[in-house]
Every structure is written in structure tokens, then in C-alpha cells.
Design a protein around this motif. Structure first.
Motif, PDB file in Angstrom:
ATOM      1  N   MET A  26       7.860  10.023  35.812  1.00  0.00           N
ATOM      2  CA  MET A  26       6.919   8.986  35.410  1.00  0.00           C
ATOM      3  C   MET A  26       6.530   9.223  33.959  1.00  0.00           C
ATOM      4  SD  MET A  26       3.084   8.031  36.646  1.00  0.00           S
ATOM      5  CE  MET A  26       3.444   7.283  38.203  1.00  0.00           C
ATOM      6  N   THR A  27       6.744   8.212  33.139  1.00  0.00           N
ATOM      7  CA  THR A  27       6.382   8.315  31.730  1.00  0.00           C
ATOM      8  C   THR A  27       5.123   7.499  31.468  1.00  0.00           C
ATOM      9  OG1 THR A  27       8.734   8.509  31.226  1.00  0.00           O
ATOM     10  CG2 THR A  27       7.284   8.136  29.381  1.00  0.00           C
ATOM     11  N   THR A  28       5.244   6.192  31.394  1.00  0.00           N
ATOM     12  CA  THR A  28       4.072   5.343  31.143  1.00  0.00           C
ATOM     13  C   THR A  28       3.448   4.821  32.418  1.00  0.00           C
ATOM     14  OG1 THR A  28       5.385   3.331  30.984  1.00  0.00           O
ATOM     15  CG2 THR A  28       5.042   4.583  28.946  1.00  0.00           C
ATOM     16  N   GLY A  29       4.187   4.856  33.520  1.00  0.00           N
ATOM     17  CA  GLY A  29       3.691   4.325  34.779  1.00  0.00           C
ATOM     18  C   GLY A  29       3.953   2.834  34.935  1.00  0.00           C
ATOM     19  N   ALA A  30       4.670   2.234  33.986  1.00  0.00           N
ATOM     20  CA  ALA A  30       4.923   0.792  34.024  1.00  0.00           C
ATOM     21  C   ALA A  30       5.736   0.384  35.255  1.00  0.00           C
ATOM     22  CB  ALA A  30       5.633   0.352  32.749  1.00  0.00           C
ATOM     23  N   THR A  31       6.717   1.179  35.635  1.00  0.00           N
ATOM     24  CA  THR A  31       7.540   0.846  36.805  1.00  0.00           C
ATOM     25  C   THR A  31       6.703   0.868  38.071  1.00  0.00           C
ATOM     26  OG1 THR A  31       9.475   1.802  35.732  1.00  0.00           O
ATOM     27  CG2 THR A  31       9.599   1.490  38.115  1.00  0.00           C
ATOM     28  N   ALA A  32       5.935   1.916  38.272  1.00  0.00           N
ATOM     29  CA  ALA A  32       5.096   2.028  39.466  1.00  0.00           C
ATOM     30  C   ALA A  32       4.035   0.933  39.489  1.00  0.00           C
ATOM     31  CB  ALA A  32       4.439   3.404  39.512  1.00  0.00           C
ATOM     32  N   GLN A  33       3.482   0.610  38.339  1.00  0.00           N
ATOM     33  CA  GLN A  33       2.469  -0.442  38.280  1.00  0.00           C
ATOM     34  C   GLN A  33       3.073  -1.809  38.603  1.00  0.00           C
ATOM     35  OE1 GLN A  33       0.377  -0.792  34.579  1.00  0.00           O
ATOM     36  NE2 GLN A  33      -1.210  -2.058  35.484  1.00  0.00           N
ATOM     37  N   ALA A  34       4.241  -2.105  38.052  1.00  0.00           N
ATOM     38  CA  ALA A  34       4.892  -3.394  38.316  1.00  0.00           C
ATOM     39  C   ALA A  34       5.250  -3.534  39.786  1.00  0.00           C
ATOM     40  CB  ALA A  34       6.139  -3.542  37.443  1.00  0.00           C
ATOM     41  N   LEU A  35       5.810  -2.489  40.369  1.00  0.00           N
ATOM     42  CA  LEU A  35       6.196  -2.548  41.779  1.00  0.00           C
ATOM     43  C   LEU A  35       4.968  -2.656  42.675  1.00  0.00           C
ATOM     44  CD1 LEU A  35       8.273  -2.509  44.004  1.00  0.00           C
ATOM     45  CD2 LEU A  35       8.378  -0.018  43.802  1.00  0.00           C
ATOM     46  N   SER A  36       3.951  -1.859  42.416  1.00  0.00           N
ATOM     47  CA  SER A  36       2.757  -1.908  43.264  1.00  0.00           C
ATOM     48  C   SER A  36       2.048  -3.259  43.136  1.00  0.00           C
ATOM     49  CB  SER A  36       1.808  -0.760  42.943  1.00  0.00           C
ATOM     50  OG  SER A  36       1.362  -0.826  41.609  1.00  0.00           O
ATOM     51  N   THR A  37       2.034  -3.851  41.954  1.00  0.00           N
ATOM     52  CA  THR A  37       1.432  -5.171  41.777  1.00  0.00           C
ATOM     53  C   THR A  37       2.174  -6.220  42.588  1.00  0.00           C
ATOM     54  OG1 THR A  37       0.624  -4.611  39.574  1.00  0.00           O
ATOM     55  CG2 THR A  37       0.838  -6.954  40.082  1.00  0.00           C
ATOM     56  N   ASP A  38       3.504  -6.193  42.547  1.00  0.00           N
ATOM     57  CA  ASP A  38       4.291  -7.158  43.319  1.00  0.00           C
ATOM     58  C   ASP A  38       4.106  -6.964  44.826  1.00  0.00           C
ATOM     59  OD1 ASP A  38       5.191  -8.382  41.062  1.00  0.00           O
ATOM     60  OD2 ASP A  38       7.200  -7.516  41.122  1.00  0.00           O
ATOM     61  N   ILE A  39       4.019  -5.722  45.259  1.00  0.00           N
ATOM     62  CA  ILE A  39       3.792  -5.458  46.684  1.00  0.00           C
ATOM     63  C   ILE A  39       2.426  -6.001  47.108  1.00  0.00           C
ATOM     64  CG2 ILE A  39       3.397  -3.657  48.410  1.00  0.00           C
ATOM     65  CD1 ILE A  39       5.512  -1.978  46.890  1.00  0.00           C
ATOM     66  N   LEU A  40       1.395  -5.701  46.335  1.00  0.00           N
ATOM     67  CA  LEU A  40       0.047  -6.167  46.673  1.00  0.00           C
ATOM     68  C   LEU A  40      -0.045  -7.690  46.683  1.00  0.00           C
ATOM     69  CD1 LEU A  40      -2.146  -3.599  44.741  1.00  0.00           C
ATOM     70  CD2 LEU A  40      -2.014  -3.894  47.219  1.00  0.00           C
ATOM     71  N   ASN A  41       0.629  -8.342  45.751  1.00  0.00           N
ATOM     72  CA  ASN A  41       0.599  -9.799  45.687  1.00  0.00           C
ATOM     73  C   ASN A  41       1.334 -10.440  46.855  1.00  0.00           C
ATOM     74  OD1 ASN A  41      -0.904  -9.808  43.350  1.00  0.00           O
ATOM     75  ND2 ASN A  41       0.856  -9.963  42.013  1.00  0.00           N
ATOM     76  N   SER A  42       2.246  -9.718  47.481  1.00  0.00           N
ATOM     77  CA  SER A  42       3.027 -10.256  48.595  1.00  0.00           C
ATOM     78  C   SER A  42       2.453  -9.892  49.952  1.00  0.00           C
ATOM     79  CB  SER A  42       4.468  -9.738  48.515  1.00  0.00           C
ATOM     80  OG  SER A  42       5.069 -10.165  47.330  1.00  0.00           O
ATOM     81  N   TRP A  43       1.487  -9.009  49.977  1.00  0.00           N
ATOM     82  CA  TRP A  43       0.978  -8.488  51.246  1.00  0.00           C
ATOM     83  C   TRP A  43      -0.123  -9.364  51.795  1.00  0.00           C
ATOM     84  CZ3 TRP A  43       4.547  -5.169  52.156  1.00  0.00           C
ATOM     85  CH2 TRP A  43       4.490  -4.391  53.311  1.00  0.00           C
ATOM     86  N   GLY A  44      -0.253  -9.380  53.113  1.00  0.00           N
ATOM     87  CA  GLY A  44      -1.258 -10.214  53.743  1.00  0.00           C
ATOM     88  C   GLY A  44      -2.521  -9.484  54.139  1.00  0.00           C
ATOM     89  N   GLY A  45      -2.608  -8.206  53.862  1.00  0.00           N
ATOM     90  CA  GLY A  45      -3.783  -7.455  54.291  1.00  0.00           C
ATOM     91  C   GLY A  45      -3.998  -6.231  53.433  1.00  0.00           C
TER      92      GLY A  45
END
Length: 66
Positions: A26-45
Motif C-alpha cells: 500500500m502506497t497512497t491507499g488509492a486502490t483500497a479507497q476506490a474499491l471500498s467506495t465501490d463496494i459500499l455504494n453497491s451494498w444494501g446494508g
């Protein structure tokens, strides 16, 4: 990194409440942030997302405030 990942709610098991994102370096955390944002936006709970990494590197020209 915006838009690089796509999580489809129809394919996501909504019974899952915890997810671990595993990153080798992990360098800047951009990959983890992008993936976690997309997961949260797609989740129902509620969802607990953890990021696990083997090595944490910080470029000299980037200041991380988290």
C-alpha cells in the motif's frame, strides 16, 4: 482510480457483513479507497471493510493524514 472497479449488487451476497481487501504493497491507499467506495455504494446494508497489507510504503512527496 475512480471507476476502475465495478461491483454489481446482483452478484454480491448481501448476507456478507465483513470484507477484507488484501493488498501486497500500500502506497497512497488509492486502490483500497476506490474499491471500498465501490463496494459500499453497491451494498444494501451495513458493512465492515478492512484493508490488510503486507508492506506500507510512503512516497516522499505525499503526506498521508490518516
Amino acid at each position: 482510480m475512480k471507476g476502475i472497479f465495478k461491483v454489481t449488487p446482483k452478484k454480491a451476497d448481501q448476507r456478507i457483513s465483513r470484507i477484507a481487501i488484501i493488498d501486497d504493497v500500500m502506497t497512497t491507499g488509492a486502490t483500497a479507497q476506490a474499491l471500498s467506495t465501490d463496494i459500499l455504494n453497491s451494498w444494501g446494508g451495513p458493512l465492515d471493510i478492512q484493508v490488510w497489507c503486507v508492506v506500507r510504503a510512503q512516497p516522499q512527496n505525499i503526506r498521508l493524514d490518516w
